[in-house]
Design an enzyme around this catalytic site. Structure first.
Site, short mmCIF file in Angstrom:
data_model
loop_
_atom_site.label_atom_id
_atom_site.label_comp_id
_atom_site.label_asym_id
_atom_site.label_seq_id
_atom_site.Cartn_x
_atom_site.Cartn_y
_atom_site.Cartn_z
N THR A 160 -4.48 -4.68 2.06
CA THR A 160 -5.37 -5.74 2.56
C THR A 160 -4.97 -6.16 3.96
O THR A 160 -3.83 -5.96 4.39
CB THR A 160 -5.33 -7.03 1.69
OG1 THR A 160 -4.10 -7.73 1.95
CG2 THR A 160 -5.48 -6.73 0.22
N ASP A 161 -5.90 -6.76 4.67
CA ASP A 161 -5.54 -7.35 5.96
C ASP A 161 -4.63 -8.55 5.70
O ASP A 161 -4.52 -9.05 4.57
CB ASP A 161 -6.80 -7.72 6.75
CG ASP A 161 -6.55 -7.61 8.26
OD1 ASP A 161 -5.38 -7.76 8.68
OD2 ASP A 161 -7.51 -7.40 9.01
#
Ligand SMILES: *[C@@H]1O[C@H](CO)[C@@H](O)[C@H](O)[C@H]1NC(C)=O
Ligand SMILES: *[C@@H]1O[C@H](CO)[C@@H](O)[C@H](O)[C@H]1NC(C)=O
Ligand SMILES: *[C@@H]1O[C@H](CO)[C@@H](O)[C@H](O)[C@H]1NC(C)=O
Ligand SMILES: *[C@@H]1O[C@H](CO)[C@@H](O)[C@H](O)[C@H]1NC(C)=O
Ligand SMILES: *[C@@H]1O[C@H](CO)[C@@H](O)[C@H](O)[C@H]1NC(C)=O
Length: 633
Positions: free
Chosen positions: A342-343
């Site tokens: 994920t970011d």
């Protein structure tokens, strides 16, 4: 045109590889001088097949050790290259100590925030860090990642300036040359520099498309065009990962799935006001083209963006929370079976530059941290970026909301990456080799050549360029250039346009500053693409006084018809030195760049564009592909 340098660099890379890497499995390597050694563990045996090593290790791991693998946070080098005890002086973000993350939380993945200003010393720090990891119960080595660091841009949380690495134009400048071979050469050189200091994963390429010209993150994408982006990033991935993924590879993270370009009104989803992504042109699939190419090319990791899609039929939550996007589209439909990372910071509220930096939990703002983790895991992500909260995941398993099998599915992929990268077998670096490789003059020579070639000549009234005559002793008024550098070429630098024979202006592209906000401190350049009235008047006074050569840094498209009209010649550039500018102006190097996007005529034209549609600006000032050549011999 790059054949010469490419051949040179390939042989240079081979020499460096021979001198810096040693991948013979060796049973008496110092890795075995750890506590784990005493148990003669099967997964340590380099002669075993990787999948067997993974399974052997996995079945020895506790829940806590597994959960630790699924978090990757930021790490800093401590004062004097020690292990950091928290936030070192001068860092704008709150960090937990290395000891707490490696020792207590069993984490082994980090992205390095610190500048690389001394390769040998960074390699020494890396060895300390790796030794700390090897001293844990199972001795799982650390994997370090990095945002781009080979370009001028320095935007907190998105890119770092090169330090002692070779300095290249931004990806847009590589794209301006339309040369996949050059992109691969760049990536091979960057890989050597990464390997030398222990960076084994690149938080790039950023394959988002520049379909919304106001977006602040265009400076590190490749193009407005999906096909060009796809072609170039395949070469990039090949350069970083090598033909076969292994101990000489850097694992690439292609981002931001499913394409971060169509941000509503050109805002960015780091920020509360930019959380929406929108598809008024029904052009969702166009943005998938580079991802399909990356998957085909063997991309190891993919990162979903922060944004939440509005009005697409997908759930209106940030892409990393979305089962429809990650599991159904990326994994099931596009067949991606690598790591989904994920970011950064979807769970926790943090503080940055002394300001609150709320979790980018778009569409999940009112949910608890546990609910956010659950949603990310159910979406199909393998690792949470920018977080050090394994305790949340452990709670979910203990509550029966997530199965340990589900953790195993992700941990297996993450461990396999470490084995393939050779981290278990060769965890340490040679600081002397790091000094030799990083910033190698031959690397910088090719980078310098590329900086010059990437100059994109937008206008050249009466073929005023290159300037060949009347240089010696002629008077020049400068902005954005170093006086010493200019005078070294025989010019006399003067204080006003009135005294000058020439004016050389190296200008930053216009953008809007939102005073005192995080976007300002982080260096995000957004909003208007036009110069403000006062700045236009100021520039006009120069243009009407003296023949002026303008170089404008295209970190986004710009809307500057008045500059094109009044200046004698205008370049668009993508990160180049003052010497590169002078070489091109004086005809010692030729500008070969072609625009990687359209330049709109005005803010009004940019606003009228659909966020998701390429090449829809009405009456562009210049089209994608525009770039003049010198026609003087
Ligand atoms: C291995 O075990 C021996 C005997 O228990 C001990 O003396 C030694 O310190 C251990 N080695 C490591 C590296 O832990
Ligand atoms: C860092 O090293 C310098 C030079 O050896 C020394 O003067 C300084 O006290 C050190 N700083 C810390 C925090 O250890
Ligand atoms: C540090 O770790 C604690 C315990 O997990 C956590 O609550 C806190 O948010 C972390 N701080 C940062 C800055 O990551
Ligand atoms: C995002 O989209 C939603 C739904 O259309 C809308 O209510 C909201 O105002 C938009 N903008 C932001 C910043 O949330
Ligand atoms: C200009 O360049 C000279 C020579 O490289 C350097 O010593 C000087 O610090 C530079 N000046 C500025 C203002 O950057």
């Amino acid at each position: 045109m790059f054949q010469h340098s490419t051949t040179l660099v390939v042989s240079l890379l081979a020499q460096l590889a021979a001198s810096t890497h040693n991948h013979e499995p060796s049973l008496d390597h110092s890795v075995f001088a750890t506590r784990a050694d005493n148990e003669s563990l099967g997964y340590r045996n380099p002669l075993w097949p990787v999948n067997d090593r993974v399974e052997d290790l996995l079945q020895r791991m506790t829940l806590e050790e597994k959960a630790g693998q699924m978090f990757q946070d930021q790490i800093a080098i401590g004062t004097n290259y020690t292990l950091s005890e928290g936030t070192p002086p001068g860092y704008p973000i709150d960090l937990n100590s290395t000891e707490s993350m490696v020792g207590d939380k069993h984490m082994t993945h980090f992205n390095l925030l610190s500048p690389i200003d001394n390769a040998g010393k960074v390699a020494g720090w890396y060895n300390l860090l790796q030794q700390r990891a090897l001293d844990t119960r199972l001795g799982i080595p650390i994997s370090l990642s990095s945002d781009p660091r080979h370009h001028e841009a320095d935007t907190f949380g998105a890119s770092l300036s090169p330090g002692v690495f070779s300095q290249w134009p931004e990806s847009l400048g590589l794209a301006a040359l339309r040369d996949p071979k050059l992109v691969q050469t760049f990536a091979e050189i960057a890989r050597e520099e990464y390997l030398a200091v222990g960076l084994r994963s690149s938080l790039h390429p950023q394959v988002d498309l520049a379909t919304e010209p106001r977006w602040a993150r265009i400076y590190s994408v490749w193009s407005e065009d999906a096909e060009l982006t796809a072609e170039l990033i395949v070469a990039y991935i090949k350069g970083f990962q090598g033909d076969e993924f292994g101990p000489n590879s850097v694992s690439t993270v292609t981002k931001h799935f499913p394409g971060g370009g169509p941000v509503e009104n050109g805002e960015d989803s780091h920020f509360v006001y930019g959380k929406n992504q929108t598809y008024p042109g029904n052009n969702f699939d166009y943005h998938l083209i580079p991802f399909k190419a990356a998957i085909q090319a063997g991309a190891r990791q993919i990162m979903p963006y922060y944004s939440r899609p509005i009005g697409t039929g997908y759930e209106e939550v940030g892409f990393g929370f979305s089962q429809g996007i990650v599991r159904d589209l990326l994994q099931n439909s596009l067949g991606f079976d690598g790591i989904v990372l994920t970011d950064w910071t979807l769970l926790s509220d943090r503080t940055l530059f002394g300001l609150p930096f709320p979790a980018r939990a778009w569409g999940m703002e009112d949910k608890t941290e546990h609910e956010r983790v659950l949603k990310i895991i159910e979406a199909g992500c393998d690792q949470l970026g920018g977080e050090n909260r394994p305790e949340l995941l452990i709670d979910l398993v203990n509550q029966g909301l997530v199965s340990e099998d589900r953790l195993d599915r992700s941990v297996r992929k993450l461990l396999k990456e470490k084995f393939l990268l050779g981290l278990f077998d060769n965890p340490f670096l040679d600081p002397k080799a790091a000094d030799r490789v990083v910033g190698n003059p031959e690397f910088q020579r090719i980078a310098d050549e590329t900086q010059r070639q990437s100059f994109t000549l937008l206008s050249n009234t009466n073929n005023i360029l290159p300037i060949r005559e009347r240089v010696s002793g002629s008077a020049v008024y400068i902005e954005g250039l170093n006086q010493t550098t200019v005078e070294a070429r025989g010019f006399k630098v003067v204080a006003t346009p009135e005294e000058a024979d020439w004016a050389f202006l190296r200008l930053a592209a216009p953008f809007e500053v939102r005073d005192g906000t995080l976007s300002e401190y982080m260096g995000f350049q957004q909003g208007s693409l036009e110069f403000k009235a006062a700045e236009r008047t100021r520039q006009s006074a120069i243009y009407s006084t003296v023949p002026t050569i303008v170089d404008i840094k295209l970190d986004r498209p710009v809307a500057i018809p008045e500059v094109i009209e009044q200046a004698a010649a205008v370049f668009g550039t993508f990160g180049a030195s003052g010497d590169a500018f002078l070489d091109v102006v004086l005809g010692e190097a030729k500008p070969l760049g072609k625009l990687p996007f359209d330049l709109p005529r005005s803010d009004k034209a940019a606003e009228a564009q659909k966020e998701d549609v390429p090449f829809d600006t009405v009456d562009p000032l210049f089209k994608f592909g525009h770039g003049l050549q010198y026609n003087k011999a």
